[in-house]
Design a protein around this motif. Structure first.
Motif, PDB file in Angstrom:
ATOM      1  N   ASN A   1     103.293  17.751  45.530  1.00  0.00           N
ATOM      2  CA  ASN A   1     102.077  16.981  45.841  1.00  0.00           C
ATOM      3  C   ASN A   1     102.288  15.478  45.685  1.00  0.00           C
ATOM      4  N   GLU A   2     103.051  15.070  44.682  1.00  0.00           N
ATOM      5  CA  GLU A   2     103.332  13.644  44.489  1.00  0.00           C
ATOM      6  C   GLU A   2     104.158  13.093  45.644  1.00  0.00           C
TER       7      GLU A   2
ATOM      8  N   GLU B   1     101.857  12.610  48.585  1.00  0.00           N
ATOM      9  CA  GLU B   1     101.034  11.409  48.403  1.00  0.00           C
ATOM     10  C   GLU B   1     101.817  10.139  48.721  1.00  0.00           C
TER      11      GLU B   1
ATOM     12  N   LYS C   1     105.112  24.343  48.964  1.00  0.00           N
ATOM     13  CA  LYS C   1     104.242  24.633  47.813  1.00  0.00           C
ATOM     14  C   LYS C   1     104.193  26.128  47.515  1.00  0.00           C
TER      15      LYS C   1
ATOM     16  N   ASN D   1     103.993  21.195  52.661  1.00  0.00           N
ATOM     17  CA  ASN D   1     102.872  22.082  52.355  1.00  0.00           C
ATOM     18  C   ASN D   1     103.330  23.533  52.324  1.00  0.00           C
TER      19      ASN D   1
END
Length: 126
Positions: A91-92, A95, A116, A113
Motif C-alpha cells: 500500500n505504501e 501511495e 496484495k 493490487n
C-alpha cells in the motif's frame, strides 16, 4: 514501460533476456524470510517485465523504497539481484506511485493490487 508476456517466444521476440522481473511472492506467510528469499524463479507468466534499457532503478527506486536482499539487509532494489517487498509494504508503494505518477504507474498499481493477495513481491534484477 511495464510489460506482460503470454509466452517465452513473445518475450524473445520483444527483445531477449535483459529484463527486470516483478514477480508475485506465492510462498506462505508462515515461512521464514530466509525461505521466502529462496523461492523466486524466472519468467513467470503473471509477472511484470521492464526492459533493461528503461529507467526502472532511477525512476522507481524511490517509489519502491527499501526491500529485503538475500543477505537479509534492507535497501533499494538491487538491479543485479533479488529484492523482496513484504505484503504490508504494498500500500505504501502504491501511495508513492500515485503521488509521483511516473511513466507506467497505472499498470504497476493494477499489478500491485493483485500482489496484495500474495505474500508481497520480488524484483529480480537483469
Amino acid at each position: 514501460m511495464f510489460l506482460k508476456f503470454q509466452s517465452q517466444e513473445e518475450r524473445r521476440q520483444y527483445g531477449g533476456s535483459c529484463f527486470f522481473e516483478l514477480q508475485l511472492c506465492k510462498s506462505s506467510q508462515d515461512q521464514s524470510l530466509e525461505n521466502i528469499m529462496k523461492q523466486s524463479s524466472n519468467w513467470e507468466y503473471d509477472s511484470l517485465y521492464v526492459h533493461g534499457d528503461k529507467p526502472l532503478y532511477s525512476v522507481y527506486g524511490p517509489i519502491f523504497g527499501n526491500g529485503v536482499h538475500p543477505n537479509m539487509t534492507e535497501g533499494y532494489l538491487d538491479p543485479w539481484g533479488i529484492t523482496y517487498y513484504k505484503q504490508d509494504m504494498v500500500n505504501e508503494i502504491i501511495e508513492r506511485a500515485l503521488q509521483s505518477k511516473p511513466e507506467g504507474y497505472e499498470v504497476l498499481i493494477a499489478w500491485l493490487n493483485e500482489a496484495k493477495e500474495y505474500n508481497g513481491f520480488y524484483i529480480l534484477g537483469v
